[in-house]
Write a protein that holds these residues in place. Structure first.
Motif, PDB file in Angstrom:
ATOM      1  N   TYR A  62      -4.901   0.688  -8.532  1.00 49.39           N
ATOM      2  CA  TYR A  62      -5.610  -0.563  -8.284  1.00 49.39           C
ATOM      3  C   TYR A  62      -5.515  -0.952  -6.802  1.00 49.39           C
ATOM      4  O   TYR A  62      -4.483  -0.774  -6.149  1.00 49.39           O
ATOM      5  N   GLY A  63      -6.615  -1.526  -6.315  1.00 52.26           N
ATOM      6  CA  GLY A  63      -6.663  -2.049  -4.954  1.00 52.26           C
ATOM      7  C   GLY A  63      -7.994  -2.728  -4.735  1.00 52.26           C
ATOM      8  O   GLY A  63      -8.959  -2.496  -5.482  1.00 52.26           O
ATOM      9  N   ASN A  64      -8.056  -3.586  -3.696  1.00 48.72           N
ATOM     10  CA  ASN A  64      -9.310  -4.298  -3.435  1.00 48.72           C
ATOM     11  C   ASN A  64      -9.886  -4.019  -2.055  1.00 48.72           C
ATOM     12  O   ASN A  64     -10.932  -4.563  -1.701  1.00 48.72           O
ATOM     13  N   GLY A  65      -9.220  -3.209  -1.255  1.00 46.08           N
ATOM     14  CA  GLY A  65      -9.756  -2.867   0.059  1.00 46.08           C
ATOM     15  C   GLY A  65      -9.685  -3.973   1.084  1.00 46.08           C
ATOM     16  O   GLY A  65     -10.419  -3.941   2.080  1.00 46.08           O
ATOM     17  N   ILE A 104      -4.607   9.853   3.335  1.00 43.33           N
ATOM     18  CA  ILE A 104      -6.009   9.415   3.428  1.00 43.33           C
ATOM     19  C   ILE A 104      -6.847  10.607   3.876  1.00 43.33           C
ATOM     20  O   ILE A 104      -6.556  11.219   4.907  1.00 43.33           O
ATOM     21  N   ILE A 113     -11.224   2.880   7.166  1.00 48.09           N
ATOM     22  CA  ILE A 113     -10.103   2.220   6.487  1.00 48.09           C
ATOM     23  C   ILE A 113     -10.006   0.740   6.828  1.00 48.09           C
ATOM     24  O   ILE A 113      -9.351  -0.009   6.105  1.00 48.09           O
ATOM     25  N   VAL A 173      -8.099   7.694  -4.253  1.00 44.48           N
ATOM     26  CA  VAL A 173      -7.152   6.730  -4.844  1.00 44.48           C
ATOM     27  C   VAL A 173      -7.166   6.768  -6.365  1.00 44.48           C
ATOM     28  O   VAL A 173      -6.216   6.316  -7.006  1.00 44.48           O
ATOM     29  N   TYR A 198     -13.425  -1.354   1.400  1.00 45.85           N
ATOM     30  CA  TYR A 198     -13.551   0.115   1.390  1.00 45.85           C
ATOM     31  C   TYR A 198     -12.250   0.722   0.869  1.00 45.85           C
ATOM     32  O   TYR A 198     -11.162   0.340   1.289  1.00 45.85           O
ATOM     33  N   ARG A 199     -12.384   1.691  -0.032  1.00 38.12           N
ATOM     34  CA  ARG A 199     -11.217   2.382  -0.568  1.00 38.12           C
ATOM     35  C   ARG A 199     -11.427   3.882  -0.421  1.00 38.12           C
ATOM     36  O   ARG A 199     -12.554   4.389  -0.529  1.00 38.12           O
ATOM     37  N   TYR A 254       0.470   3.944  -2.995  1.00 31.27           N
ATOM     38  CA  TYR A 254      -0.094   5.265  -2.717  1.00 31.27           C
ATOM     39  C   TYR A 254       0.978   6.258  -2.272  1.00 31.27           C
ATOM     40  O   TYR A 254       0.660   7.345  -1.784  1.00 31.27           O
ATOM     41  N   ASP A 286     -12.452   9.737   5.330  1.00 33.76           N
ATOM     42  CA  ASP A 286     -12.327   8.321   4.988  1.00 33.76           C
ATOM     43  C   ASP A 286     -11.644   7.510   6.084  1.00 33.76           C
ATOM     44  O   ASP A 286     -11.758   6.274   6.111  1.00 33.76           O
ATOM     45  N   ASN A 317       0.834  -1.208   0.000  1.00 32.81           N
ATOM     46  CA  ASN A 317       0.000   0.000   0.000  1.00 32.81           C
ATOM     47  C   ASN A 317       0.864   1.252   0.000  1.00 32.81           C
ATOM     48  O   ASN A 317       0.557   2.240  -0.687  1.00 32.81           O
TER      49      ASN A 317
END
Length: 457
Positions: free
Chosen positions: A419-422, A397, A405, A415, A410-411, A369, A401, A365
């Motif tokens: 790409y990410g899946n939370g 962040i 987290i 962002v 949840y994203r 980010y 939000d 992460n």
């Protein structure tokens, strides 16, 4: 305020209010009764004195002195005042030096008698129509009820001492009954501490009440709820496990076939981009499924197996090496300037595979980010604690939000196309909690994020 404290305070307050009210009631009406009786004595005395003065015969002289001797002890410090009133008038020719109101004399003449209390001294006036003399007679008898005051003091002392004793008993009883009443709830709370996601088959036993009372019904409803929850969690666990395993095989085949196709396709071929996208997304979906499997296993089972002693610095080095191979553009700096000379102080007792995954997710992460800026991994060892801090200087962040987290999938809102899946941070938090470690996140938008992990030795 706890229910136990509320019960004690409420029960004590109500009981004390009743005790104090009863004591005041008894004291007031006893005082009023004693005062009324003393007024009657003064009135009898005034009557005898008045009759003696009017008739002035030998018999009445004898009666007067007998009565005076009889009431002498009760009318201590008493005195009689004799006033002559002109017939047909209500005013006095002279008034004695007494602390009596103006209306006292007129009331006595008009009504035949009057009463008044000044400090401790009682005054009773009795009016006599004197047919044997030219003027009527007004007799004022004054006295202090020493006996009544002593009785009142004794009664008040008794009420105070008895009231204090009763209050102490009430408070003790309130503690006793509060403990007895809340004992079932306390026992339920004790048993509930043994219930977690891996022990949903736990049932609360009813040891303190009948099945038909409120506590018994509460326990019965709770056990029924736990049974339904146990079935639901097991079904969810089974569904996630089965679905993940069922999806893994076709995704592996799709990814493998896509990779094979890429080797045989020229990069300029019009299908190359599509096959490459299929391979990339199949890899990402495979990662999501693996995370779901791991999350379901750690979350539902609630236990860690294959724990062993490892060196945290070596684990972090492996994480750095792996992440560099996956993200060559990400610069990761290991700050080991504060590690102790004794390498054994860096040993922690954990499951190395799970810890590797947790730290890999956090570092990944930070790289994604971190806005292509340096990611710093620092290590500090304390006597009973190892602290790992992973910092980046990326997009951060947003404040709104940050409370979410640790919610699955949840994203953050900033962002963009990254790409990410939370699931990465959620999985890391689960793994650390299962090892009794603490994960904390602090972040400022557009300035960076810092993730700290506190690991007990």
């Amino acid at each position: 305020m706890k229910i136990r404290t509320k019960v004690i305070v409420l029960f004590s307050a109500i009981s004390i209010a009743y005790i104090v009210s009863f004591a005041l009631y008894v004291s007031y009406f006893t005082k009023d009764s004693l005062q009324t009786k003393f007024y009657h004595r003064l009135e009898e005395n005034a009557t005898i004195v008045g009759n003696h003065i009017i008739q002035n015969d030998a018999y009445n002289n004898k009666v007067y002195y007998e009565v005076t001797r009889k009431y002498l002890r009760q009318l201590s410090e008493g005195k009689d005042y004799l006033l002559r009133i002109v017939k047909g008038h209500t005013d006095l020719r002279y008034k004695p030096n007494l602390p009596l109101p103006e209306g006292f004399y007129e009331e006595a003449i008009v009504n035949g008698k009057a009463q008044f209390l000044h400090d401790r001294t009682s005054y009773v006036a009795q009016f006599f129509v004197d047919s044997l003399h030219k003027e009527n007679l007004l007799v004022i008898s004054a006295g202090i009820d020493e006996y009544g005051h002593e009785e009142q003091q004794i009664l008040d002392h008794t009420l105070i001492s008895g009231g204090l004793l009763a209050i102490m008993v009430v408070i003790l009883l309130s503690f006793y009954f509060a403990n007895r009443l809340l004992a079932p709830i306390k026992a339920i709370n004790t048993e509930l501490t043994q219930v977690d996601i891996s022990n949903l088959n736990k049932r609360v036993k009813n040891k303190y009440s009948n099945d038909d009372d409120e506590i018994g019904i509460l326990i019965s409803n709770f056990n029924a709820m736990m049974k339904r929850l146990d079935i639901s969690v097991k079904s969810q666990q089974s569904f996630i496990g089965n679905a993940s395993h069922s999806l893994r095989t076709p995704l592996t085949i799709i990814g493998g076939e896509a990779e094979l196709a890429l080797h045989h396709l020229d990069k300029n071929h019009e299908a190359y981009y599509s096959v490459e996208a299929i391979a990339k997304h199949a890899s990402k979906m495979n990662l999501i499924i693996n995370n779901l499997l791991l999350l379901s296993r750690t979350g539902f089972e609630g236990k860690i197996e294959s724990k062993q002693w490892i060196r945290i610095d070596e684990l972090l080095y492996d994480v750095q090496k792996s992440e560099k191979s996956m993200n060559p553009d990400c610069e990761i700096f290991l700050d080991f300037s504060h590690i102790p000379e004794d390498s054994s102080e860096m040993n922690i007792f954990v499951n190395p595979d799970l810890f590797y995954i947790a730290f890999s997710n956090i570092v990944s992460n930070a790289c994604k980010y971190g806005d292509k800026k340096m990611v710093t991994i620092s290590l500090v060892c304390h006597e009973n604690l190892v602290v790992v801090k992973i910092s980046d200087h990326g997009i951060g962040i947003p404040l709104h939000d940050q409370p979410h987290i640790f919610d699955s999938f949840y994203r953050a809102s900033n962002v963009g196309a990254i790409y990410g899946n939370g699931l990465g941070l959620v999985l890391a938090k689960h793994i650390f909690e299962l090892h009794h470690a603490i994960l904390s996140v602090s972040s400022i938008e557009n300035k960076g994020t810092s993730v700290s992990v506190y690991i007990p030795k």
